[in-house]
Design a protein around this motif. Structure first.
Motif, PDB file in Angstrom:
ATOM      1  N   VAL A   1      27.730  -7.818 123.749  1.00  0.00           N
ATOM      2  CA  VAL A   1      27.511  -7.093 122.497  1.00  0.00           C
ATOM      3  C   VAL A   1      28.563  -6.003 122.369  1.00  0.00           C
ATOM      4  O   VAL A   1      28.835  -5.262 123.321  1.00  0.00           O
ATOM      5  CB  VAL A   1      26.092  -6.481 122.459  1.00  0.00           C
ATOM      6  CG1 VAL A   1      25.868  -5.724 121.156  1.00  0.00           C
ATOM      7  CG2 VAL A   1      25.050  -7.573 122.622  1.00  0.00           C
ATOM      8  N   ASP A   2      29.141  -5.912 121.193  1.00  0.00           N
ATOM      9  CA  ASP A   2      30.199  -4.921 120.961  1.00  0.00           C
ATOM     10  C   ASP A   2      29.688  -3.508 121.234  1.00  0.00           C
ATOM     11  O   ASP A   2      28.589  -3.144 120.793  1.00  0.00           O
ATOM     12  CB  ASP A   2      30.679  -5.018 119.510  1.00  0.00           C
ATOM     13  CG  ASP A   2      31.973  -4.248 119.287  1.00  0.00           C
ATOM     14  OD1 ASP A   2      31.906  -3.008 119.232  1.00  0.00           O
ATOM     15  OD2 ASP A   2      33.024  -4.892 119.172  1.00  0.00           O
ATOM     16  N   PRO A   3      30.452  -2.688 121.971  1.00  0.00           N
ATOM     17  CA  PRO A   3      30.017  -1.313 122.245  1.00  0.00           C
ATOM     18  C   PRO A   3      29.787  -0.484 120.984  1.00  0.00           C
ATOM     19  O   PRO A   3      29.030   0.493 121.013  1.00  0.00           O
ATOM     20  CB  PRO A   3      31.170  -0.740 123.086  1.00  0.00           C
ATOM     21  CG  PRO A   3      31.853  -1.928 123.674  1.00  0.00           C
ATOM     22  CD  PRO A   3      31.707  -3.015 122.662  1.00  0.00           C
ATOM     23  N   GLY A   4      30.415  -0.874 119.904  1.00  0.00           N
ATOM     24  CA  GLY A   4      30.203  -0.152 118.662  1.00  0.00           C
ATOM     25  C   GLY A   4      28.773  -0.207 118.168  1.00  0.00           C
ATOM     26  O   GLY A   4      28.331   0.685 117.417  1.00  0.00           O
ATOM     27  N   GLN A   5      28.034  -1.223 118.583  1.00  0.00           N
ATOM     28  CA  GLN A   5      26.633  -1.318 118.205  1.00  0.00           C
ATOM     29  C   GLN A   5      25.830  -0.150 118.782  1.00  0.00           C
ATOM     30  O   GLN A   5      24.965   0.428 118.121  1.00  0.00           O
ATOM     31  CB  GLN A   5      26.045  -2.654 118.686  1.00  0.00           C
ATOM     32  CG  GLN A   5      26.723  -3.883 118.119  1.00  0.00           C
ATOM     33  CD  GLN A   5      26.356  -4.091 116.650  1.00  0.00           C
ATOM     34  OE1 GLN A   5      25.299  -3.694 116.190  1.00  0.00           O
ATOM     35  NE2 GLN A   5      27.261  -4.711 115.909  1.00  0.00           N
TER      36      GLN A   5
ATOM     37  N   GLU B   1      27.098   2.760 119.635  1.00  0.00           N
ATOM     38  CA  GLU B   1      27.546   3.984 118.970  1.00  0.00           C
ATOM     39  C   GLU B   1      26.909   4.121 117.594  1.00  0.00           C
ATOM     40  O   GLU B   1      26.496   5.222 117.190  1.00  0.00           O
ATOM     41  CB  GLU B   1      29.062   3.971 118.868  1.00  0.00           C
ATOM     42  CG  GLU B   1      29.774   3.941 120.226  1.00  0.00           C
ATOM     43  CD  GLU B   1      31.261   3.752 120.073  1.00  0.00           C
ATOM     44  OE1 GLU B   1      31.736   3.662 118.913  1.00  0.00           O
ATOM     45  OE2 GLU B   1      31.963   3.679 121.108  1.00  0.00           O
ATOM     46  N   ALA B   2      26.809   3.014 116.865  1.00  0.00           N
ATOM     47  CA  ALA B   2      26.188   3.060 115.544  1.00  0.00           C
ATOM     48  C   ALA B   2      24.712   3.418 115.652  1.00  0.00           C
ATOM     49  O   ALA B   2      24.185   4.214 114.864  1.00  0.00           O
ATOM     50  CB  ALA B   2      26.361   1.722 114.834  1.00  0.00           C
ATOM     51  N   ALA B   3      24.016   2.837 116.648  1.00  0.00           N
ATOM     52  CA  ALA B   3      22.599   3.146 116.836  1.00  0.00           C
ATOM     53  C   ALA B   3      22.409   4.598 117.229  1.00  0.00           C
ATOM     54  O   ALA B   3      21.471   5.265 116.778  1.00  0.00           O
ATOM     55  CB  ALA B   3      22.005   2.227 117.898  1.00  0.00           C
TER      56      ALA B   3
ATOM     57  N   PRO C   1      17.982   5.495 123.445  1.00  0.00           N
ATOM     58  CA  PRO C   1      18.556   4.376 124.207  1.00  0.00           C
ATOM     59  C   PRO C   1      17.599   3.210 124.373  1.00  0.00           C
ATOM     60  O   PRO C   1      17.998   2.043 124.282  1.00  0.00           O
ATOM     61  CB  PRO C   1      18.895   5.023 125.554  1.00  0.00           C
ATOM     62  CG  PRO C   1      19.125   6.462 125.234  1.00  0.00           C
ATOM     63  CD  PRO C   1      18.149   6.790 124.143  1.00  0.00           C
ATOM     64  N   ALA C   2      16.300   3.502 124.621  1.00  0.00           N
ATOM     65  CA  ALA C   2      15.332   2.414 124.783  1.00  0.00           C
ATOM     66  C   ALA C   2      15.183   1.609 123.487  1.00  0.00           C
ATOM     67  O   ALA C   2      15.138   0.372 123.506  1.00  0.00           O
ATOM     68  CB  ALA C   2      13.986   2.975 125.212  1.00  0.00           C
ATOM     69  N   THR C   3      15.114   2.299 122.369  1.00  0.00           N
ATOM     70  CA  THR C   3      14.999   1.612 121.084  1.00  0.00           C
ATOM     71  C   THR C   3      16.263   0.828 120.769  1.00  0.00           C
ATOM     72  O   THR C   3      16.206  -0.276 120.213  1.00  0.00           O
ATOM     73  CB  THR C   3      14.724   2.628 119.968  1.00  0.00           C
ATOM     74  OG1 THR C   3      13.544   3.373 120.289  1.00  0.00           O
ATOM     75  CG2 THR C   3      14.532   1.938 118.633  1.00  0.00           C
ATOM     76  N   THR C   4      17.407   1.384 121.121  1.00  0.00           N
ATOM     77  CA  THR C   4      18.668   0.686 120.894  1.00  0.00           C
ATOM     78  C   THR C   4      18.712  -0.627 121.666  1.00  0.00           C
ATOM     79  O   THR C   4      19.117  -1.665 121.132  1.00  0.00           O
ATOM     80  CB  THR C   4      19.847   1.583 121.317  1.00  0.00           C
ATOM     81  OG1 THR C   4      19.818   2.798 120.559  1.00  0.00           O
ATOM     82  CG2 THR C   4      21.168   0.877 121.092  1.00  0.00           C
ATOM     83  N   ILE C   5      18.277  -0.587 122.935  1.00  0.00           N
ATOM     84  CA  ILE C   5      18.262  -1.804 123.743  1.00  0.00           C
ATOM     85  C   ILE C   5      17.300  -2.825 123.147  1.00  0.00           C
ATOM     86  O   ILE C   5      17.625  -4.010 123.007  1.00  0.00           O
ATOM     87  CB  ILE C   5      17.880  -1.475 125.195  1.00  0.00           C
ATOM     88  CG1 ILE C   5      19.002  -0.687 125.886  1.00  0.00           C
ATOM     89  CG2 ILE C   5      17.571  -2.750 125.966  1.00  0.00           C
ATOM     90  CD1 ILE C   5      20.256  -1.483 126.132  1.00  0.00           C
ATOM     91  N   ARG C   6      16.097  -2.357 122.769  1.00  0.00           N
ATOM     92  CA  ARG C   6      15.045  -3.265 122.327  1.00  0.00           C
ATOM     93  C   ARG C   6      15.307  -3.833 120.939  1.00  0.00           C
ATOM     94  O   ARG C   6      15.063  -5.016 120.695  1.00  0.00           O
ATOM     95  CB  ARG C   6      13.706  -2.533 122.351  1.00  0.00           C
ATOM     96  CG  ARG C   6      12.502  -3.447 122.070  1.00  0.00           C
ATOM     97  CD  ARG C   6      11.192  -2.712 122.176  1.00  0.00           C
ATOM     98  NE  ARG C   6      11.018  -1.731 121.104  1.00  0.00           N
ATOM     99  CZ  ARG C   6      11.121  -0.425 121.248  1.00  0.00           C
ATOM    100  NH1 ARG C   6      11.426   0.077 122.443  1.00  0.00           N
ATOM    101  NH2 ARG C   6      10.938   0.400 120.226  1.00  0.00           N
ATOM    102  N   ARG C   7      15.821  -3.027 120.028  1.00  0.00           N
ATOM    103  CA  ARG C   7      15.934  -3.440 118.625  1.00  0.00           C
ATOM    104  C   ARG C   7      17.340  -3.883 118.227  1.00  0.00           C
ATOM    105  O   ARG C   7      17.486  -4.637 117.263  1.00  0.00           O
ATOM    106  CB  ARG C   7      15.500  -2.281 117.714  1.00  0.00           C
ATOM    107  CG  ARG C   7      14.089  -1.775 117.962  1.00  0.00           C
ATOM    108  CD  ARG C   7      13.056  -2.843 117.637  1.00  0.00           C
ATOM    109  NE  ARG C   7      13.089  -3.194 116.234  1.00  0.00           N
ATOM    110  CZ  ARG C   7      12.422  -2.537 115.281  1.00  0.00           C
ATOM    111  NH1 ARG C   7      11.661  -1.495 115.601  1.00  0.00           N
ATOM    112  NH2 ARG C   7      12.493  -2.929 114.030  1.00  0.00           N
ATOM    113  N   ILE C   8      18.355  -3.433 118.941  1.00  0.00           N
ATOM    114  CA  ILE C   8      19.737  -3.712 118.524  1.00  0.00           C
ATOM    115  C   ILE C   8      20.457  -4.625 119.518  1.00  0.00           C
ATOM    116  O   ILE C   8      21.006  -5.673 119.135  1.00  0.00           O
ATOM    117  CB  ILE C   8      20.534  -2.395 118.359  1.00  0.00           C
ATOM    118  CG1 ILE C   8      19.817  -1.439 117.397  1.00  0.00           C
ATOM    119  CG2 ILE C   8      21.945  -2.706 117.882  1.00  0.00           C
ATOM    120  CD1 ILE C   8      19.688  -1.966 115.994  1.00  0.00           C
TER     121      ILE C   8
END
Length: 313
Positions: A181-185, A187-189, A196-203
């Protein structure tokens, strides 16, 4: 190759024609494959040593079906433990905390670097190292103490060995998916205020699944076959069940054919569902994929399907 054509006014026009390449090696490969397949099926039909009557007699016997259910159950439990623990280990491996990262790397190094059979036997003989398992605070009297032989039964040893070994492999599969997954994802989240937990789970995870599912599906099929190793612990899985039968009847080959048929049925079914998951997760990605049958028939199709000649001016 140059060909001459007549234009509408009757004048001769020279044009280059692309002629499809000939592949005589494909004819040789197809002929050799057909010969091998014909001789193989003739042998299956005429060799009495296969004892097909014995195969059909035991194929749906209660002992064999019960062993097959044990195999499926061990596969489900081991893959559940391996997937959940592998996800945790993969996240620890990606952690910026060096202690967590080193612990995860050591876990993967140990359980990937030693044979699964050795791990199963090790867990089964854990009582030789720790006769009792105590629960409590270090350096204080334990709250409870249990005999290791009572806790680590053959089934518990099989689940520990299969689950922890699978966790090491799934951790690397999940980690490769996360890295895809692009690291920009992230950064955008983060700019949107997501934790961080929501970013992992949802993005991150939903996007990583497209990379995780194909090798994870292969791991499920591999686990299905790896459960045959628990027969050394006297667990009545599919292989152990047929071993018990041919140990009494000495009909080794037909009983092994019975086990192979059920392993093939289960692995084929798992492969079917794996393909469905891959197609669903691959929607929106214009990647051409050929299944095994298409790849197998491609040379025959090339030989018998005529191609139009394309003209180059």
């Amino acid at each position: 190759m140059t060909a001459t054509y007549k234009s509408q006014d009757g004048a001769s026009v020279d044009a280059d024609v692309v002629v499809p390449a000939r592949y005589p090696g494909r004819w040789v490969a197809v002929a050799a494959s057909l010969i091998v397949a014909i001789f193989f099926f003739i042998s299956l039909a005429t060799n009495p040593a296969y004892q097909w009557d014995v195969v059909w007699h035991y194929l749906f016997s209660g002992v064999v079906l019960k062993g097959f259910l044990w195999t499926i159950g061990l596969t489900v439990v081991a893959m559940t433990i391996g997937s959940l623990l592998g996800l945790v280990i993969a996240l620890m491996r990606q952690s910026t905390n060096p202690v967590l990262a080193v612990f995860a790397a050591a876990f993967i190094w140990i359980f990937r670097g030693t044979p699964l059979l050795v791990q199963l036997i090790f867990w089964y003989n854990l009582a030789a190292l720790y006769p009792t398992i105590e629960i409590g605070i270090p350096f204080l009297p334990p709250f409870a103490s249990y005999s290791t032989n009572d806790l680590i039964t053959p089934l518990a040893a099989a689940i520990l060995g299969l689950g922890l070994n699978e966790a090491a492999y799934m951790a690397e599969i999940v980690r490769s998916g996360l890295l895809s997954v692009d690291p920009g994802q992230r950064e955008a989240a983060s700019s949107l205020g997501l934790t961080p937990a929501t970013t992992i789970r949802r993005i991150i995870l939903p996007q990583a699944l497209r990379v995780i599912v194909p090798p994870a599906g292969n791991e499920v099929i591999g686990m299905l076959k790896a459960t045959s190793l628990v027969s050394v612990l006297a667990i009545a899985d599919l292989l152990y069940s047929v071993q018990g039968i041919y140990g009494r009847t000495f009909e080794t080959i037909p009983l092994l054919i019975v086990a192979s048929i059920w392993y093939l049925v289960a692995s084929t079914t798992l492969t079917f569902f794996q393909r469905i998951c891959e197609r669903r997760l691959g929607r929106g990605h214009s990647v051409s994929r050929l299944d095994g049958l298409s790849i197998l028939l491609a040379p025959i199709k090339d030989m018998f399907v005529s191609r139009p000649l394309s003209r180059l001016g």
